[in-house]
Scaffold this motif. Structure first.
Motif, PDB file in Angstrom:
ATOM      1  N   SER A  42       0.798  -1.222   0.000  1.00 15.02           N
ATOM      2  CA  SER A  42       0.000   0.000   0.000  1.00 15.02           C
ATOM      3  C   SER A  42       0.833   1.275   0.000  1.00 15.02           C
ATOM      4  O   SER A  42       0.374   2.311  -0.464  1.00 15.02           O
ATOM      5  CB  SER A  42      -0.925   0.011   1.208  1.00 15.02           C
ATOM      6  N   GLN A  43       2.066   1.202   0.504  1.00 12.31           N
ATOM      7  CA  GLN A  43       2.884   2.398   0.633  1.00 12.31           C
ATOM      8  C   GLN A  43       4.236   2.228  -0.044  1.00 12.31           C
ATOM      9  O   GLN A  43       5.259   2.682   0.455  1.00 12.31           O
ATOM     10  CB  GLN A  43       3.077   2.744   2.114  1.00 12.31           C
ATOM     11  N   ALA A  44       4.243   1.552  -1.185  1.00 10.15           N
ATOM     12  CA  ALA A  44       5.511   1.284  -1.875  1.00 10.15           C
ATOM     13  C   ALA A  44       6.155   2.563  -2.374  1.00 10.15           C
ATOM     14  O   ALA A  44       7.368   2.759  -2.254  1.00 10.15           O
ATOM     15  CB  ALA A  44       5.277   0.322  -3.034  1.00 10.15           C
ATOM     16  N   ASN A  45       5.362   3.480  -2.950  1.00 13.32           N
ATOM     17  CA  ASN A  45       5.909   4.688  -3.564  1.00 13.32           C
ATOM     18  C   ASN A  45       5.544   5.958  -2.799  1.00 13.32           C
ATOM     19  O   ASN A  45       5.766   7.052  -3.306  1.00 13.32           O
ATOM     20  CB  ASN A  45       5.392   4.806  -5.002  1.00 13.32           C
ATOM     21  N   GLU A  46       4.985   5.844  -1.620  1.00 21.33           N
ATOM     22  CA  GLU A  46       4.591   7.023  -0.863  1.00 21.33           C
ATOM     23  C   GLU A  46       5.746   7.536  -0.026  1.00 21.33           C
ATOM     24  O   GLU A  46       6.322   6.791   0.770  1.00 21.33           O
ATOM     25  CB  GLU A  46       3.408   6.691   0.054  1.00 21.33           C
ATOM     26  N   PRO A  47       6.144   8.809  -0.168  1.00 22.48           N
ATOM     27  CA  PRO A  47       7.240   9.357   0.650  1.00 22.48           C
ATOM     28  C   PRO A  47       6.874   9.357   2.127  1.00 22.48           C
ATOM     29  O   PRO A  47       5.708   9.529   2.503  1.00 22.48           O
ATOM     30  CB  PRO A  47       7.397  10.785   0.111  1.00 22.48           C
ATOM     31  N   LEU A  48       7.879   9.177   2.969  1.00 21.11           N
ATOM     32  CA  LEU A  48       7.632   9.117   4.405  1.00 21.11           C
ATOM     33  C   LEU A  48       7.140  10.448   4.953  1.00 21.11           C
ATOM     34  O   LEU A  48       6.396  10.485   5.930  1.00 21.11           O
ATOM     35  CB  LEU A  48       8.915   8.697   5.134  1.00 21.11           C
ATOM     36  N   LYS A  49       7.531  11.580   4.316  1.00 14.58           N
ATOM     37  CA  LYS A  49       7.113  12.881   4.840  1.00 14.58           C
ATOM     38  C   LYS A  49       5.585  13.033   4.749  1.00 14.58           C
ATOM     39  O   LYS A  49       4.955  13.649   5.614  1.00 14.58           O
ATOM     40  CB  LYS A  49       7.804  14.013   4.099  1.00 14.58           C
ATOM     41  N   HIS A  50       4.974  12.457   3.690  1.00 17.16           N
ATOM     42  CA  HIS A  50       3.522  12.520   3.588  1.00 17.16           C
ATOM     43  C   HIS A  50       2.856  11.659   4.656  1.00 17.16           C
ATOM     44  O   HIS A  50       1.816  12.037   5.227  1.00 17.16           O
ATOM     45  CB  HIS A  50       3.070  12.060   2.208  1.00 17.16           C
ATOM     46  N   LYS A  51       3.455  10.512   4.923  1.00 19.88           N
ATOM     47  CA  LYS A  51       2.905   9.614   5.938  1.00 19.88           C
ATOM     48  C   LYS A  51       2.950  10.256   7.320  1.00 19.88           C
ATOM     49  O   LYS A  51       1.955  10.260   8.057  1.00 19.88           O
ATOM     50  CB  LYS A  51       3.698   8.305   5.931  1.00 19.88           C
ATOM     51  N   TYR A  52       4.113  10.834   7.686  1.00 21.56           N
ATOM     52  CA  TYR A  52       4.257  11.442   8.999  1.00 21.56           C
ATOM     53  C   TYR A  52       3.421  12.715   9.112  1.00 21.56           C
ATOM     54  O   TYR A  52       2.900  13.029  10.187  1.00 21.56           O
ATOM     55  CB  TYR A  52       5.726  11.751   9.278  1.00 21.56           C
ATOM     56  N   ARG A  53       3.290  13.463   8.022  1.00 22.40           N
ATOM     57  CA  ARG A  53       2.454  14.663   8.049  1.00 22.40           C
ATOM     58  C   ARG A  53       0.994  14.298   8.285  1.00 22.40           C
ATOM     59  O   ARG A  53       0.285  14.957   9.047  1.00 22.40           O
ATOM     60  CB  ARG A  53       2.607  15.432   6.740  1.00 22.40           C
ATOM     61  N   PHE A  54       0.538  13.223   7.635  1.00 24.43           N
ATOM     62  CA  PHE A  54      -0.842  12.786   7.821  1.00 24.43           C
ATOM     63  C   PHE A  54      -1.085  12.363   9.259  1.00 24.43           C
ATOM     64  O   PHE A  54      -2.126  12.689   9.857  1.00 24.43           O
ATOM     65  CB  PHE A  54      -1.143  11.638   6.858  1.00 24.43           C
ATOM     66  N   LYS A  55      -0.128  11.626   9.862  1.00 27.94           N
ATOM     67  CA  LYS A  55      -0.281  11.204  11.254  1.00 27.94           C
ATOM     68  C   LYS A  55      -0.318  12.401  12.193  1.00 27.94           C
ATOM     69  O   LYS A  55      -1.094  12.432  13.160  1.00 27.94           O
ATOM     70  CB  LYS A  55       0.849  10.252  11.648  1.00 27.94           C
ATOM     71  N   LEU A  56       0.535  13.412  11.929  1.00 23.74           N
ATOM     72  CA  LEU A  56       0.554  14.601  12.766  1.00 23.74           C
ATOM     73  C   LEU A  56      -0.757  15.360  12.680  1.00 23.74           C
ATOM     74  O   LEU A  56      -1.298  15.820  13.690  1.00 23.74           O
ATOM     75  CB  LEU A  56       1.720  15.499  12.341  1.00 23.74           C
ATOM     76  N   ILE A  57      -1.312  15.461  11.471  1.00 27.73           N
ATOM     77  CA  ILE A  57      -2.584  16.157  11.294  1.00 27.73           C
ATOM     78  C   ILE A  57      -3.696  15.435  12.054  1.00 27.73           C
ATOM     79  O   ILE A  57      -4.531  16.060  12.722  1.00 27.73           O
ATOM     80  CB  ILE A  57      -2.925  16.279   9.796  1.00 27.73           C
ATOM     81  N   GLN A  58      -3.701  14.091  11.973  1.00 28.41           N
ATOM     82  CA  GLN A  58      -4.730  13.328  12.662  1.00 28.41           C
ATOM     83  C   GLN A  58      -4.644  13.511  14.173  1.00 28.41           C
ATOM     84  O   GLN A  58      -5.664  13.660  14.852  1.00 28.41           O
ATOM     85  CB  GLN A  58      -4.611  11.840  12.304  1.00 28.41           C
ATOM     86  N   LYS A  59      -3.416  13.507  14.717  1.00 29.58           N
ATOM     87  CA  LYS A  59      -3.256  13.660  16.160  1.00 29.58           C
ATOM     88  C   LYS A  59      -3.682  15.046  16.616  1.00 29.58           C
ATOM     89  O   LYS A  59      -4.317  15.212  17.662  1.00 29.58           O
ATOM     90  CB  LYS A  59      -1.797  13.399  16.558  1.00 29.58           C
ATOM     91  N   LEU A  60      -3.342  16.091  15.834  1.00 33.20           N
ATOM     92  CA  LEU A  60      -3.720  17.448  16.204  1.00 33.20           C
ATOM     93  C   LEU A  60      -5.227  17.658  16.104  1.00 33.20           C
ATOM     94  O   LEU A  60      -5.829  18.359  16.913  1.00 33.20           O
ATOM     95  CB  LEU A  60      -2.980  18.448  15.312  1.00 33.20           C
TER      96      LEU A  60
END
Length: 280
Positions: free
Chosen positions: A228-246
């Motif tokens: 599911s995350q073969a080509n997804e940059p890690l910065k997008h993944k961590y940004r999404f997690k940060l947005i969800q937590k906030l």
């Protein structure tokens, strides 16, 4: 008393030992697998090698003395070989035996009687040669078949990985309406209706993660993540997690800022696009 080790020192200072889901890839495992793990490893199993008593107190008929009932489980050893069969909750009991009145007691192991037999699963429409104990055979007969026995019994009582894998295959077959009987629709409907009530205790995701060992669950999670995350940059993944937590914390200012950034980025792209409509 805690031992003089780093872990023992942490316990003395109020630290709790890290559990299997508190570190590493265990943090990322889904709640469906954690539910199965709790049923398998953390739920108290049914008493097999001792008689459990429900009452809390007992009275001596001769002296009238009242004493508390002690339901202390006997320590059981489950060797690696028990995962290759269905032992019905039985294991190896280690203790001492007094063989002679005038000699010291000697260590002794009580091992369950194992036998290889053939069992039949109606849901899978398959015969299987497995190693079982006498208690397993009695439980199969009491529950009117292997399917009812495995589907009724909790993972903490089945214990072995083989029994859990067979139960997982049964649940998956029931979820797909018993594909083993696809050629005979009437028999297929009859078998499905006989066992469909067991599906109500599980969701589709819980069935998908049921019966897996911890290493198998980690391998499954890594495979899903790589697909599911073969080509997804890690910065997008961590940004999404940060947005969800906030957002979960209720920070409204961050939501407004995030919306403003998305509008600015879209307007910037519109300016760069020669085919977009210009604002007047």
């Amino acid at each position: 008393m805690a031992s003089c080790t780093p872990q023992g020192a942490k316990l003395l200072n109020g630290w709790k030992a890290a559990k299997i889901f508190d570190k590493g890839i265990g943090l990322e495992l889904p709640q469906a697998y954690k539910k199965f793990w709790k049923e398998w490893k953390e739920t108290k199993p049914t008493a097999v090698h001792y008689i459990h008593r429900d009452e809390k107190w007992e009275r001596n008929e001769l002296t009238g003395e009242v004493k508390p009932v002690q339901n202390i489980p006997i320590p059981i050893i489950y060797p690696a070989e028990h995962h290759e069969g269905i032992w019905g909750g039985e294991g190896v009991v280690k203790g001492f035996q007094k063989r002679d009145q005038y000699k010291r007691r000697v260590p002794h192991f009580w091992v369950p009687v194992l036998r290889r037999t053939v069992v039949y699963s109606e849901i899978l429409d398959k015969y299987m040669a497995v190693v079982v104990t006498n208690r397993t055979l009695n439980l199969i007969h009491e529950n009117y078949g292997l399917d009812h026995y495995l589907l009724k019994t909790l993972a903490c009582d089945l214990k072995s990985e083989l029994a859990l894998q067979i139960k997982r295959r049964m649940l998956k077959a029931l979820e797909k309406n018993c594909p083993a009987y696809a050629g005979t629709p009437e028999l297929q409907a009859e078998v499905y209706n006989r066992y469909k009530n067991y599906l109500s205790a599980y969701s589709s995701e819980e069935i998908d993660w049921y019966g897996l060992s911890f290493s198998q669950a980690c391998t499954k999670l890594r495979t899903l993540q790589s697909l599911s995350q073969a080509n997804e940059p890690l910065k997008h993944k961590y940004r999404f997690k940060l947005i969800q937590k906030l957002k979960e914390a209720g920070i409204q200012e961050f939501e407004d800022l995030d919306n403003q950034k998305s509008k600015m980025s879209s307007s910037w792209l519109n300016k760069m696009n020669p085919f977009s409509k210009k604002e007047t």
